[in-house]
Design a protein around this motif. Structure first.
Motif, PDB file in Angstrom:
ATOM      1  N   THR A  21       1.081  -1.176   0.056  1.00 25.98           N
ATOM      2  CA  THR A  21      -0.053  -0.073  -0.133  1.00 25.98           C
ATOM      3  C   THR A  21       1.049   1.094   0.187  1.00 25.98           C
ATOM      4  O   THR A  21       2.161   1.147   0.364  1.00 25.98           O
ATOM      5  N   LEU A  22       0.614   2.302  -0.242  1.00 27.20           N
ATOM      6  CA  LEU A  22       1.239   3.381  -0.322  1.00 27.20           C
ATOM      7  C   LEU A  22       1.961   3.820   1.034  1.00 27.20           C
ATOM      8  O   LEU A  22       2.938   3.868   1.149  1.00 27.20           O
ATOM      9  N   GLU A  67       5.637   0.309  -8.652  1.00 25.74           N
ATOM     10  CA  GLU A  67       4.772   0.081  -9.897  1.00 25.74           C
ATOM     11  C   GLU A  67       3.702  -0.841  -9.791  1.00 25.74           C
ATOM     12  O   GLU A  67       3.843  -2.111  -9.358  1.00 25.74           O
ATOM     13  N   ASN A  68       2.548  -0.390  -9.862  1.00 24.61           N
ATOM     14  CA  ASN A  68       1.228  -1.159  -9.330  1.00 24.61           C
ATOM     15  C   ASN A  68       1.379  -1.846  -8.027  1.00 24.61           C
ATOM     16  O   ASN A  68       0.955  -2.965  -7.879  1.00 24.61           O
ATOM     17  N   GLY A  69       2.005  -1.261  -7.013  1.00 24.33           N
ATOM     18  CA  GLY A  69       1.979  -1.774  -5.812  1.00 24.33           C
ATOM     19  C   GLY A  69       3.303  -2.545  -5.558  1.00 24.33           C
ATOM     20  O   GLY A  69       3.475  -3.233  -4.313  1.00 24.33           O
ATOM     21  N   GLN A  70       4.042  -3.041  -6.719  1.00 23.76           N
ATOM     22  CA  GLN A  70       5.139  -4.069  -6.510  1.00 23.76           C
ATOM     23  C   GLN A  70       6.539  -2.939  -6.635  1.00 23.76           C
ATOM     24  O   GLN A  70       6.533  -2.215  -7.500  1.00 23.76           O
ATOM     25  N   GLY A 116      -3.438   5.332  -9.682  1.00 24.24           N
ATOM     26  CA  GLY A 116      -3.967   4.483 -10.833  1.00 24.24           C
ATOM     27  C   GLY A 116      -4.537   3.377  -9.976  1.00 24.24           C
ATOM     28  O   GLY A 116      -5.176   3.588  -9.012  1.00 24.24           O
ATOM     29  N   ASN A 117      -4.670   2.433 -10.814  1.00 27.71           N
ATOM     30  CA  ASN A 117      -5.246   0.975 -10.234  1.00 27.71           C
ATOM     31  C   ASN A 117      -4.772   0.593  -8.957  1.00 27.71           C
ATOM     32  O   ASN A 117      -5.395   0.456  -7.854  1.00 27.71           O
ATOM     33  N   ARG A 118      -3.276   0.693  -8.757  1.00 24.41           N
ATOM     34  CA  ARG A 118      -2.671   0.425  -7.514  1.00 24.41           C
ATOM     35  C   ARG A 118      -1.697   1.696  -7.744  1.00 24.41           C
ATOM     36  O   ARG A 118      -1.433   2.392  -8.596  1.00 24.41           O
ATOM     37  N   VAL A 119      -0.951   1.819  -6.469  1.00 18.37           N
ATOM     38  CA  VAL A 119      -0.029   3.038  -6.150  1.00 18.37           C
ATOM     39  C   VAL A 119       1.335   2.848  -6.915  1.00 18.37           C
ATOM     40  O   VAL A 119       1.603   1.683  -7.036  1.00 18.37           O
TER      41      VAL A 119
END
Length: 194
Positions: A12-13, A31-34, A75-78
């Motif tokens: 998460t952020l 990128e996209n949480g990873q 975005g969809n994920r942080v």
């Protein structure tokens, strides 16, 4: 060194911003949480970023200019992007100085300029030309420059009604002159040596 388990974890952020395990040998973007390892920077790309930093520092306070400052985008994920060069607004500088690390969070004013120097490879090109372009526009970053040493072009993007309008300069340009985000003249031979 980061473990495979950490690299496959979705952050998460808040988790990312509190993440303290660092790998001093590598740089990671979120990128996209990873966590995604960034490739080592080429000498050519480093020289371009340094040239821009030196030229911009002639017209605005050097304190507002940063190499490798993180920018949180949504975005969809942080995502936490690490552009080659960032120019903060005066208000953004005041806020980032109070923060514990060099990161522009979602509640801070967006930078006035972000610069990406494109690294070789399709994945890097896609990131800089497509994904980061839409993320930076959504983040409200008014000016985004993409410098592409392989194609020898300088793409100047300016935010207009939520989308970037582009002006493209190539190696045939002698100088690139800007009025916004600040008055600046760049010598193309310093960016794209013949």
């Amino acid at each position: 060194m980061l473990t495979q388990k950490l690299l496959s974890n979705r952050f998460t952020l808040e988790e990312y911003l509190n993440f303290s395990q660092v790998d001093s040998e590598k740089i990671y973007e979120l990128e996209n949480g990873q966590l995604r390892e960034m490739p080592p920077e080429s000498w050519q790309n480093t020289k371009i970023a340094m040239y821009l930093l030196m030229e911009i520092a002639k017209v605005i306070s050097f304190e507002r200019i940063s190499l490798k400052t993180e920018i949180i985008t949504s975005g969809n994920r942080v995502n936490a992007r690490i552009p080659d060069l960032v120019v903060l607004s005066p208000e953004g500088l005041s806020e980032i100085e109070l923060y514990k690390r060099a990161v522009v969070t979602l509640d801070m004013p967006p930078p006035v300029l972000v610069v990406e120097v494109v690294s070789p490879g399709k994945a890097n090109r896609d990131k800089d030309y497509r994904y980061k372009r839409s993320e930076y526009a959504a983040r409200g970053i008014e000016h985004y420059w993409i410098i592409d040493p392989q194609e020898q072009k300088f793409v100047c993007l300016q935010l207009q009604d939520g989308l970037y309008e582009s002006e493209i300069h190539d190696v045939s340009s002698k100088m690139i002159c800007f009025d916004r985000p600040f008055k600046l003249n760049l010598d193309c031979s310093q960016i794209f040596p013949v």
